[in-house]
Scaffold this active site. Structure first.
Site, PDB file in Angstrom:
ATOM      1  CE1 TYR A  87      -3.951   2.188   0.753  1.00 40.52           C
ATOM      2  CE2 TYR A  87      -2.576   3.161   2.463  1.00 40.52           C
ATOM      3  CZ  TYR A  87      -3.719   3.183   1.682  1.00 40.52           C
ATOM      4  OH  TYR A  87      -4.630   4.205   1.835  1.00 40.52           O
ATOM      5  N   GLY A 125       2.945   1.331  -3.090  1.00 38.41           N
ATOM      6  CA  GLY A 125       2.013   1.439  -4.214  1.00 38.41           C
ATOM      7  C   GLY A 125       1.519   2.870  -4.375  1.00 38.41           C
ATOM      8  CB  VAL A 168      -8.462   2.418  15.099  1.00 33.26           C
ATOM      9  CG1 VAL A 168      -8.440   3.871  14.636  1.00 33.26           C
ATOM     10  CG2 VAL A 168      -8.441   2.326  16.599  1.00 33.26           C
ATOM     11  CB  VAL A 169     -12.966   5.206  13.765  1.00 29.87           C
ATOM     12  CG1 VAL A 169     -14.331   5.793  14.092  1.00 29.87           C
ATOM     13  CG2 VAL A 169     -11.875   6.234  14.026  1.00 29.87           C
ATOM     14  CG  ASN A 176     -11.731  -2.959  14.494  1.00 28.03           C
ATOM     15  OD1 ASN A 176     -12.494  -3.358  13.629  1.00 28.03           O
ATOM     16  ND2 ASN A 176     -10.531  -3.465  14.674  1.00 28.03           N
TER      17      ASN A 176
HETATM   18  P1  NAD Z   1     -12.794   1.739   1.014  1.00 26.20           P
HETATM   19  O1  NAD Z   1     -12.103   0.425   1.144  1.00 26.20           O
HETATM   20  O2  NAD Z   1     -14.053   1.943   1.772  1.00 26.20           O
HETATM   21  O3  NAD Z   1     -13.080   2.095  -0.493  1.00 26.20           O
HETATM   22  C1  NAD Z   1     -12.259   1.697  -1.547  1.00 26.20           C
HETATM   23  C2  NAD Z   1     -13.149   1.325  -2.726  1.00 26.20           C
HETATM   24  O4  NAD Z   1     -12.318   0.950  -3.828  1.00 26.20           O
HETATM   25  C3  NAD Z   1     -14.051   0.126  -2.432  1.00 26.20           C
HETATM   26  O5  NAD Z   1     -15.360   0.404  -2.862  1.00 26.20           O
HETATM   27  C4  NAD Z   1     -13.434  -1.013  -3.241  1.00 26.20           C
HETATM   28  O6  NAD Z   1     -14.376  -1.988  -3.616  1.00 26.20           O
HETATM   29  C5  NAD Z   1     -12.849  -0.249  -4.410  1.00 26.20           C
HETATM   30  N1  NAD Z   1     -11.730  -0.925  -5.076  1.00 26.20           N
HETATM   31  C6  NAD Z   1     -10.635  -1.494  -4.508  1.00 26.20           C
HETATM   32  N2  NAD Z   1      -9.826  -1.993  -5.459  1.00 26.20           N
HETATM   33  C7  NAD Z   1     -10.419  -1.710  -6.664  1.00 26.20           C
HETATM   34  C8  NAD Z   1     -10.066  -1.967  -8.007  1.00 26.20           C
HETATM   35  N3  NAD Z   1      -8.946  -2.622  -8.334  1.00 26.20           N
HETATM   36  N4  NAD Z   1     -10.918  -1.536  -8.986  1.00 26.20           N
HETATM   37  C9  NAD Z   1     -12.066  -0.906  -8.675  1.00 26.20           C
HETATM   38  N5  NAD Z   1     -12.447  -0.642  -7.410  1.00 26.20           N
HETATM   39  C10 NAD Z   1     -11.633  -1.044  -6.408  1.00 26.20           C
HETATM   40  O7  NAD Z   1     -11.704   2.852   1.440  1.00 26.20           O
HETATM   41  P2  NAD Z   1     -11.866   4.416   1.636  1.00 26.20           P
HETATM   42  O8  NAD Z   1     -11.587   4.727   3.043  1.00 26.20           O
HETATM   43  O9  NAD Z   1     -13.120   4.893   1.026  1.00 26.20           O
HETATM   44  O10 NAD Z   1     -10.623   4.946   0.789  1.00 26.20           O
HETATM   45  C11 NAD Z   1     -10.768   5.500  -0.506  1.00 26.20           C
HETATM   46  C12 NAD Z   1      -9.432   5.987  -1.011  1.00 26.20           C
HETATM   47  O11 NAD Z   1      -8.906   6.976  -0.124  1.00 26.20           O
HETATM   48  C13 NAD Z   1      -8.363   4.913  -1.129  1.00 26.20           C
HETATM   49  O12 NAD Z   1      -7.626   5.125  -2.297  1.00 26.20           O
HETATM   50  C14 NAD Z   1      -7.507   5.124   0.089  1.00 26.20           C
HETATM   51  O13 NAD Z   1      -6.185   4.703  -0.144  1.00 26.20           O
HETATM   52  C15 NAD Z   1      -7.596   6.629   0.287  1.00 26.20           C
HETATM   53  N6  NAD Z   1      -7.377   6.983   1.687  1.00 26.20           N
HETATM   54  C16 NAD Z   1      -8.338   6.797   2.621  1.00 26.20           C
HETATM   55  C17 NAD Z   1      -8.080   7.114   3.942  1.00 26.20           C
HETATM   56  C18 NAD Z   1      -9.112   6.931   5.019  1.00 26.20           C
HETATM   57  O14 NAD Z   1      -8.796   7.149   6.189  1.00 26.20           O
HETATM   58  N7  NAD Z   1     -10.337   6.583   4.718  1.00 26.20           N
HETATM   59  C19 NAD Z   1      -6.831   7.613   4.309  1.00 26.20           C
HETATM   60  C20 NAD Z   1      -5.865   7.759   3.314  1.00 26.20           C
HETATM   61  C21 NAD Z   1      -6.146   7.473   2.005  1.00 26.20           C
HETATM   62  N1  UDP Z   2      -5.711  -0.020  16.099  1.00 24.91           N
HETATM   63  C1  UDP Z   2      -6.032  -0.504  17.372  1.00 24.91           C
HETATM   64  N2  UDP Z   2      -7.085  -1.346  17.484  1.00 24.91           N
HETATM   65  C2  UDP Z   2      -7.846  -1.718  16.437  1.00 24.91           C
HETATM   66  C3  UDP Z   2      -7.521  -1.224  15.147  1.00 24.91           C
HETATM   67  C4  UDP Z   2      -6.432  -0.376  15.021  1.00 24.91           C
HETATM   68  O1  UDP Z   2      -5.382  -0.186  18.362  1.00 24.91           O
HETATM   69  O2  UDP Z   2      -8.813  -2.491  16.651  1.00 24.91           O
HETATM   70  C5  UDP Z   2      -4.587   0.931  15.977  1.00 24.91           C
HETATM   71  C6  UDP Z   2      -3.569   0.581  14.894  1.00 24.91           C
HETATM   72  O3  UDP Z   2      -2.561  -0.270  15.421  1.00 24.91           O
HETATM   73  C7  UDP Z   2      -3.058   1.961  14.514  1.00 24.91           C
HETATM   74  C8  UDP Z   2      -4.253   2.880  14.727  1.00 24.91           C
HETATM   75  O4  UDP Z   2      -5.145   2.168  15.584  1.00 24.91           O
HETATM   76  O5  UDP Z   2      -2.029   2.346  15.405  1.00 24.91           O
HETATM   77  C9  UDP Z   2      -4.965   3.239  13.433  1.00 24.91           C
HETATM   78  O6  UDP Z   2      -5.222   2.032  12.742  1.00 24.91           O
HETATM   79  P1  UDP Z   2      -6.068   1.973  11.397  1.00 24.91           P
HETATM   80  O7  UDP Z   2      -6.028   0.547  10.955  1.00 24.91           O
HETATM   81  O8  UDP Z   2      -7.395   2.590  11.600  1.00 24.91           O
HETATM   82  O9  UDP Z   2      -5.307   2.927  10.378  1.00 24.91           O
HETATM   83  P2  UDP Z   2      -3.752   3.209  10.060  1.00 24.91           P
HETATM   84  O10 UDP Z   2      -3.566   4.607  10.467  1.00 24.91           O
HETATM   85  O11 UDP Z   2      -2.873   2.266  10.817  1.00 24.91           O
HETATM   86  O12 UDP Z   2      -3.687   2.993   8.594  1.00 24.91           O
END
Ligand code: NAD
Ligand code: UDP
Length: 335
Positions: A149, A152, A191-192, A194
């Site tokens: 990730y 990537g 985490v949120v 969960n």
């Molecule tokens: P999510 O897992 O809820 O949504 C991702 C979506 O992408 C899903 O609907 C999944 O089915 C789809 N998907 C995955 N692989 C695919 C593929 N190969 N082709 C088509 N669809 C595909 O996650 P999210 O929290 O909504 O995150 C969305 C984007 O934001 C991601 O790119 C993630 O890396 C980025 N992001 C999110 C957070 C966060 O805290 N939510 C933080 C940093 C970055």
């Molecule tokens: N974490 C935790 N308990 C859980 C899930 C996550 O203590 O049930 C911790 C995890 O180790 C990390 C932080 O919460 O330090 C945020 O985790 P999350 O998977 O939400 O996102 P990250 O920021 O690691 O991508």
């Protein structure tokens, strides 16, 4: 630019947590929205209320394959975001980040469309500098279980900038920090979600390590406001730009806050810390503030209350069963 038609916007990953909120928001703003998703972590349910909207189309598509459509703007959000999910099939995660971004940039090149790439705070890895500024190049393990990730997404950023340098593509790279809100997948291991699901169902809250690691959580509406503003910036604004809430707290504090807000009497249990779990994370949002006039407005507690209400309703739905794997730590590599 004056258009003869409403803006046509492609949202990849539009059936996921952030994507589904974004699709709704863009439709409200008058755009036509094409949502492309392979439903690996997202669901049709997330966009069910949008299916009747005449401006909305949903297509099952894996962005690792080319997509031939006509759009003006592309939000490339497709990618599993939860560590548990992105580690299930690391090769697919890496391909989604890299081949997916390349396909979307190739599409943008053909269409002269703009691309907003959803990057992540994970590009900073376990940061040596705090808070994280965009000028920091990061401290990422290239071979660990999170690398599919982290690396990537770093490659995807590289592709964006190379497409811009070689082909003049209009790119917007958003480095998104931990975001939460309604429609998070209750089983995706973040985490949120969960902690809220555990608190509402009377299960122990699973703290990884001692819970002293920090994160800074942004409410979904704030985050998307930042993304939409970034997409609307002049062409010379490319990012990368941090989008997140600088309010930083320890994971332990998040647990006790959620216990208080839910009124739950669940105990805390301590589980092994996942490999390469960043010790601290907080965005420096000076650039976003200066460039977009943006800063988050929702407090952590206000966002949590809305998210708790959502999960409470979901879990109370007759016949609803929590998908397997809520305690996602079992599937992560631990230190
Ligand atoms: P999510 O897992 O809820 O949504 C991702 C979506 O992408 C899903 O609907 C999944 O089915 C789809 N998907 C995955 N692989 C695919 C593929 N190969 N082709 C088509 N669809 C595909 O996650 P999210 O929290 O909504 O995150 C969305 C984007 O934001 C991601 O790119 C993630 O890396 C980025 N992001 C999110 C957070 C966060 O805290 N939510 C933080 C940093 C970055
Ligand atoms: N974490 C935790 N308990 C859980 C899930 C996550 O203590 O049930 C911790 C995890 O180790 C990390 C932080 O919460 O330090 C945020 O985790 P999350 O998977 O939400 O996102 P990250 O920021 O690691 O991508």
């Amino acid at each position: 630019m004056h258009r003869l038609h409403p803006a046509r916007v492609l949202v990849t990953g539009g059936a996921g947590f952030l994507g589904s909120h974004l699709c709704a928001r863009l439709l409200e703003g008058g755009a036509d929205v094409l949502c492309a998703d392979n439903f690996s972590t997202g669901t049709r349910d997330n966009v069910l209320p949008l299916l009747d909207h005449r401006g909305f189309e949903l297509v099952r598509h894996d962005i690792c394959q080319p997509l031939h459509v006509e759009v003006d703007e592309i939000y490339n959000l497709a990618c599993p975001a939860s560590p548990v999910h992105y580690q299930v099939d690391p090769l697919q995660t890496f391909k989604t980040c890299v081949h997916g971004a390349q396909n979307m940039l190739g599409l943008a090149r053909r269409l002269k469309a703009k691309v907003l790439q959803a990057s992540t705070s994970e590009v900073y890895g376990d940061p040596d500098f705090h808070p994280q500024k965009e000028s920091y190049w990061g401290n990422v393990n290239p071979t660990g279980p999170r690398s599919c990730y982290d690396e990537g997404k770093r490659c995807a950023e590289t592709l964006c900038f190379d497409y811009r340098r070689m082909h003049g593509i209009r790119i917007k790279v958003a480095r998104i920090f931990n975001t939460f809100g309604p429609r998070m997948n209750p089983a995706d291991g973040r985490v949120v979600s969960n902690f809220i699901v555990q608190a509402l169902t009377g299960q122990p809250l699973t703290i990884y390590g001692e819970g002293h690691q920090t994160r800074s959580f942004c409410y979904v509406d704030d985050l998307l406001e930042g993304c939409v503003r970034l997409m609307a910036t002049p062409d010379e604004v490319t990012g990368p730009i941090n989008l997140g809430n600088p309010h930083e707290l320890q994971v332990r504090e998040l647990a006790t806050t959620i216990l208080r807000l839910t009124g739950s009497r669940s105990p805390l249990v301590f589980k092994p810390l996942p490999v390469d779990d960043p010790r601290r994370r907080r965005p420096d949002i000076t650039l976003a503030n200066e460039t977009l006039g943006w800063r988050p407005t929702a407090s952590l507690e206000a966002g949590l209350v809305k998210t708790i209400e959502y999960f409470d309703r979901l879990l109370g739905t007759p016949g609803y069963k929590i998908p397997a794997g809520v305690n996602g730590h079992a599937k992560q590599h631990v230190a």
